[in-house]
Motif scaffolding. Structure first.
Motif, PDB file in Angstrom:
ATOM      1  N   HIS A   1       0.828  -1.202   0.000  1.00  0.00           N
ATOM      2  CA  HIS A   1       0.000   0.000   0.000  1.00  0.00           C
ATOM      3  C   HIS A   1       0.861   1.250   0.000  1.00  0.00           C
ATOM      4  O   HIS A   1       1.862   1.324   0.714  1.00  0.00           O
ATOM      5  N   VAL A   2       0.423   2.256  -0.792  1.00  0.00           N
ATOM      6  CA  VAL A   2       1.091   3.548  -0.757  1.00  0.00           C
ATOM      7  C   VAL A   2       0.781   4.232   0.573  1.00  0.00           C
ATOM      8  O   VAL A   2       1.640   4.821   1.201  1.00  0.00           O
ATOM      9  N   VAL A   3      -0.499   4.138   0.998  1.00  0.00           N
ATOM     10  CA  VAL A   3      -0.942   4.651   2.296  1.00  0.00           C
ATOM     11  C   VAL A   3      -1.776   3.535   2.932  1.00  0.00           C
ATOM     12  O   VAL A   3      -2.539   2.873   2.237  1.00  0.00           O
ATOM     13  N   PRO A   4      -1.649   3.303   4.240  1.00  0.00           N
ATOM     14  CA  PRO A   4      -2.414   2.219   4.880  1.00  0.00           C
ATOM     15  C   PRO A   4      -3.921   2.415   4.736  1.00  0.00           C
ATOM     16  O   PRO A   4      -4.423   3.534   4.646  1.00  0.00           O
ATOM     17  N   ASN A   5      -4.651   1.306   4.746  1.00  0.00           N
ATOM     18  CA  ASN A   5      -6.116   1.325   4.680  1.00  0.00           C
ATOM     19  C   ASN A   5      -6.656   1.498   6.100  1.00  0.00           C
ATOM     20  O   ASN A   5      -6.993   0.535   6.789  1.00  0.00           O
ATOM     21  N   ILE A   6      -6.746   2.741   6.532  1.00  0.00           N
ATOM     22  CA  ILE A   6      -7.202   3.041   7.898  1.00  0.00           C
ATOM     23  C   ILE A   6      -8.701   2.809   8.027  1.00  0.00           C
ATOM     24  O   ILE A   6      -9.190   2.357   9.058  1.00  0.00           O
ATOM     25  N   LEU A   7      -9.450   3.098   6.982  1.00  0.00           N
ATOM     26  CA  LEU A   7     -10.911   2.984   7.049  1.00  0.00           C
ATOM     27  C   LEU A   7     -11.369   1.531   7.217  1.00  0.00           C
ATOM     28  O   LEU A   7     -12.265   1.246   8.010  1.00  0.00           O
ATOM     29  N   GLU A   8     -10.750   0.619   6.458  1.00  0.00           N
ATOM     30  CA  GLU A   8     -11.034  -0.819   6.542  1.00  0.00           C
ATOM     31  C   GLU A   8     -12.533  -1.121   6.482  1.00  0.00           C
ATOM     32  O   GLU A   8     -13.067  -1.887   7.282  1.00  0.00           O
ATOM     33  N   ARG A   9     -13.224  -0.492   5.556  1.00  0.00           N
ATOM     34  CA  ARG A   9     -14.647  -0.714   5.286  1.00  0.00           C
ATOM     35  C   ARG A   9     -15.562  -0.378   6.474  1.00  0.00           C
ATOM     36  O   ARG A   9     -16.713  -0.823   6.508  1.00  0.00           O
ATOM     37  N   ASN A  10     -15.084   0.382   7.403  1.00  0.00           N
ATOM     38  CA  ASN A  10     -15.946   0.852   8.495  1.00  0.00           C
ATOM     39  C   ASN A  10     -16.576   2.160   8.034  1.00  0.00           C
ATOM     40  O   ASN A  10     -16.050   3.246   8.267  1.00  0.00           O
ATOM     41  N   PHE A  11     -17.729   2.054   7.376  1.00  0.00           N
ATOM     42  CA  PHE A  11     -18.345   3.204   6.726  1.00  0.00           C
ATOM     43  C   PHE A  11     -19.290   3.981   7.639  1.00  0.00           C
ATOM     44  O   PHE A  11     -20.019   4.848   7.167  1.00  0.00           O
ATOM     45  N   LEU A  12     -19.309   3.689   8.923  1.00  0.00           N
ATOM     46  CA  LEU A  12     -20.158   4.411   9.864  1.00  0.00           C
ATOM     47  C   LEU A  12     -19.359   5.511  10.564  1.00  0.00           C
ATOM     48  O   LEU A  12     -18.218   5.284  10.980  1.00  0.00           O
ATOM     49  N   ALA A  13     -19.949   6.683  10.711  1.00  0.00           N
ATOM     50  CA  ALA A  13     -19.315   7.808  11.414  1.00  0.00           C
ATOM     51  C   ALA A  13     -20.293   8.349  12.452  1.00  0.00           C
ATOM     52  O   ALA A  13     -21.504   8.399  12.211  1.00  0.00           O
ATOM     53  N   GLU A  14     -19.785   8.749  13.603  1.00  0.00           N
ATOM     54  CA  GLU A  14     -20.643   9.226  14.689  1.00  0.00           C
ATOM     55  C   GLU A  14     -20.994  10.694  14.558  1.00  0.00           C
ATOM     56  O   GLU A  14     -21.890  11.187  15.250  1.00  0.00           O
ATOM     57  N   GLY A  15     -20.300  11.426  13.721  1.00  0.00           N
ATOM     58  CA  GLY A  15     -20.569  12.847  13.544  1.00  0.00           C
ATOM     59  C   GLY A  15     -20.029  13.345  12.221  1.00  0.00           C
ATOM     60  O   GLY A  15     -19.280  12.634  11.525  1.00  0.00           O
ATOM     61  N   PRO A  16     -20.379  14.569  11.844  1.00  0.00           N
ATOM     62  CA  PRO A  16     -19.877  15.136  10.579  1.00  0.00           C
ATOM     63  C   PRO A  16     -18.367  15.315  10.602  1.00  0.00           C
ATOM     64  O   PRO A  16     -17.753  15.485  11.666  1.00  0.00           O
ATOM     65  N   ASN A  17     -17.772  15.282   9.417  1.00  0.00           N
ATOM     66  CA  ASN A  17     -16.350  15.582   9.223  1.00  0.00           C
ATOM     67  C   ASN A  17     -15.440  14.680  10.048  1.00  0.00           C
ATOM     68  O   ASN A  17     -14.432  15.126  10.604  1.00  0.00           O
ATOM     69  N   GLN A  18     -15.808  13.407  10.137  1.00  0.00           N
ATOM     70  CA  GLN A  18     -14.939  12.414  10.741  1.00  0.00           C
ATOM     71  C   GLN A  18     -14.339  11.499   9.671  1.00  0.00           C
ATOM     72  O   GLN A  18     -13.147  11.205   9.707  1.00  0.00           O
ATOM     73  N   LYS A  19     -15.188  11.066   8.725  1.00  0.00           N
ATOM     74  CA  LYS A  19     -14.733  10.167   7.669  1.00  0.00           C
ATOM     75  C   LYS A  19     -15.278  10.651   6.323  1.00  0.00           C
ATOM     76  O   LYS A  19     -16.497  10.786   6.160  1.00  0.00           O
ATOM     77  N   TRP A  20     -14.372  10.907   5.410  1.00  0.00           N
ATOM     78  CA  TRP A  20     -14.734  11.288   4.054  1.00  0.00           C
ATOM     79  C   TRP A  20     -14.256  10.216   3.083  1.00  0.00           C
ATOM     80  O   TRP A  20     -13.257   9.536   3.338  1.00  0.00           O
ATOM     81  N   VAL A  21     -14.953  10.074   1.968  1.00  0.00           N
ATOM     82  CA  VAL A  21     -14.490   9.192   0.888  1.00  0.00           C
ATOM     83  C   VAL A  21     -14.501   9.983  -0.408  1.00  0.00           C
ATOM     84  O   VAL A  21     -15.307  10.900  -0.590  1.00  0.00           O
ATOM     85  N   THR A  22     -13.615   9.611  -1.312  1.00  0.00           N
ATOM     86  CA  THR A  22     -13.490  10.352  -2.577  1.00  0.00           C
ATOM     87  C   THR A  22     -13.156   9.404  -3.712  1.00  0.00           C
ATOM     88  O   THR A  22     -12.589   8.321  -3.493  1.00  0.00           O
ATOM     89  N   ASP A  23     -13.515   9.795  -4.914  1.00  0.00           N
ATOM     90  CA  ASP A  23     -13.234   8.964  -6.092  1.00  0.00           C
ATOM     91  C   ASP A  23     -13.452   9.802  -7.349  1.00  0.00           C
ATOM     92  O   ASP A  23     -14.060  10.882  -7.298  1.00  0.00           O
ATOM     93  N   ILE A  24     -12.962   9.287  -8.475  1.00  0.00           N
ATOM     94  CA  ILE A  24     -13.172   9.894  -9.794  1.00  0.00           C
ATOM     95  C   ILE A  24     -13.936   8.895 -10.645  1.00  0.00           C
ATOM     96  O   ILE A  24     -13.661   7.693 -10.603  1.00  0.00           O
TER      97      ILE A  24
END
Length: 388
Positions: free
Chosen positions: A213-236
């Protein structure tokens, strides 16, 4: 009284001639396919083609032939304006029709004509949807025996442009109208009027082997967030619907699935993702935000990583070749394409301005209008406002 002649666009005439020349179609098959009323019309077009008079395919009906004021007399600019006006009208009308339906439902068609008849001639609306005008008037006179529940479900589906499934319609009936109804009942009514939501095409999924990995997979498919601006995802994603290929870069907040920022460009370069990141950060506290992406060259670039670090953002990346690690944003892009642009195998190239307008309209709908089960049947912006 002279009999009114039917109008057929030049493109339709040329397509009929092309198919006729293949020898695979009879006159009756072509008439059914293109809504042509008389086989004499096809014979006339073929005669013009064989006599080298293809210019006559672009002429309108009426006395213009006799007096020399036909379509060929118009300037190139006037011809272009006429074509653009016709296809803009066609695009607007067809945009109101659920794209997954094989035939026009009478109730929906009558409502559609009522909506547009002040702007466009009824005969032209009927022509675009391949419904005889006499049939429209017969449908209009008929008294539809709709139950209150059927009428309500039709109204709800129409409000959301026929993009909702029966489960969501059931939840909206409970939430907004305090009506408890079995989802199977809702499904049967939607099937009766053929107004089910568009089904996303299934994509083959696979899991690649472990890679560096260029950068570790910190998210690890945990797509739940307890509040705004904790977890963002991006793509093209690609937008292959315009005059040339366009690319859409998007950033989503996993707390409420809100699209925080998006940018569209004809180049898939680092500046595209940088502009999207800067737009998402404007006015928000970003220190400690986890931003997850794939291992695309734009995200692994020095400039992007430095800009994220400057904003206090922690970057995370999917395993190489594994789209499931970024499934939420992939699902959003899939929904945008299937619901707004339809089947990509039957695409029609639109002006780039129309593509941009469609994306902008859909993202507004997604953020402010579309309800989500995950958000207890609220929209993303509504859910965020309630939490605040």
């Amino acid at each position: 009284m002279a009999k009114k002649q039917n109008f057929y666009p030049e493109e339709i005439k040329k397509e009929v001639i092309r198919l006729k020349l293949t020898g695979d179609y009879t006159n009756r098959e072509l008439m059914n396919r293109f809504g042509i009323k008389n086989k004499t019309q096809i014979k006339t077009w073929m005669r013009w083609y064989r006599n080298g008079e293809e210019r006559r395919l672009g002429q309108p009906t009426g006395k213009q032939y006799k007096y020399g004021h036909g379509y060929e007399e118009l300037s190139e600019l006037e011809k272009l304006k006429k074509k653009v006006a016709y296809y803009e009208m066609k695009e607007e009308i067809l945009g109101k029709v659920p794209g997954n339906r094989k035939e026009v439902v009478p109730e929906v068609f009558v409502d559609l004509v009522e909506m547009f008849k002040a702007t466009y001639p009824i005969s032209l609306i009927c022509e675009i949807l391949n419904v005889p005008r006499a049939t429209y008037y017969r449908w209009k006179k008929k008294s539809w025996d709709l139950s209150p529940l059927e009428k309500l479900i039709l109204d709800v589906c129409s409000e959301f442009k026929y993009r909702l499934g029966h489960r969501m319609v059931k939840e909206l009936l409970r939430k907004d109208y305090h009506i408890k109804v079995n989802r199977n009942t809702v499904q049967k009514i939607m099937q009766k009027f053929n107004i089910q939501c568009r089904v996303k095409p299934k994509r083959q999924s696979y899991i690649a082997g472990e890679t560096k990995h260029v950068v570790p997979n910190i998210l690890e498919r945990n797509f739940l967030a307890e509040g705004p601006n904790q977890k963002w995802v991006t793509d093209i994603t690609y937008l292959p619907y315009g005059e040339k290929m366009l690319y859409l870069s998007t950033i989503m907040d996993l707390y409420n699935n809100e699209i925080l920022a998006y940018r569209i460009s004809d180049k898939q370069d680092v500046s595209l993702v940088l502009d999207t990141l800067v737009a998402a950060c404007n006015g928000r506290e970003t220190y400690g935000v986890i931003l997850h992406s794939d291992q695309g060259a734009q995200y692994t670039s020095y400039k992007f990583q430095e800009k994220a670090k400057e904003k206090g953002i922690i970057t995370s990346m999917s395993r190489k070749g594994n789209c499931l690690d970024n499934a939420v944003i992939e699902s959003f892009h899939s929904s945008l394409k299937s619901e707004e642009f339809g089947d990509t195998q039957q695409r029609v190239h639109l002006p780039n301005s129309i593509v941009l307008e469609k994306v902008q309209s859909y993202i507004y709908y997604y953020n402010y209008i579309r309800p989500f089960n995950k958000l207890n049947c609220h929209t993303p912006v509504e859910f965020r406002s309630m939490a605040a």
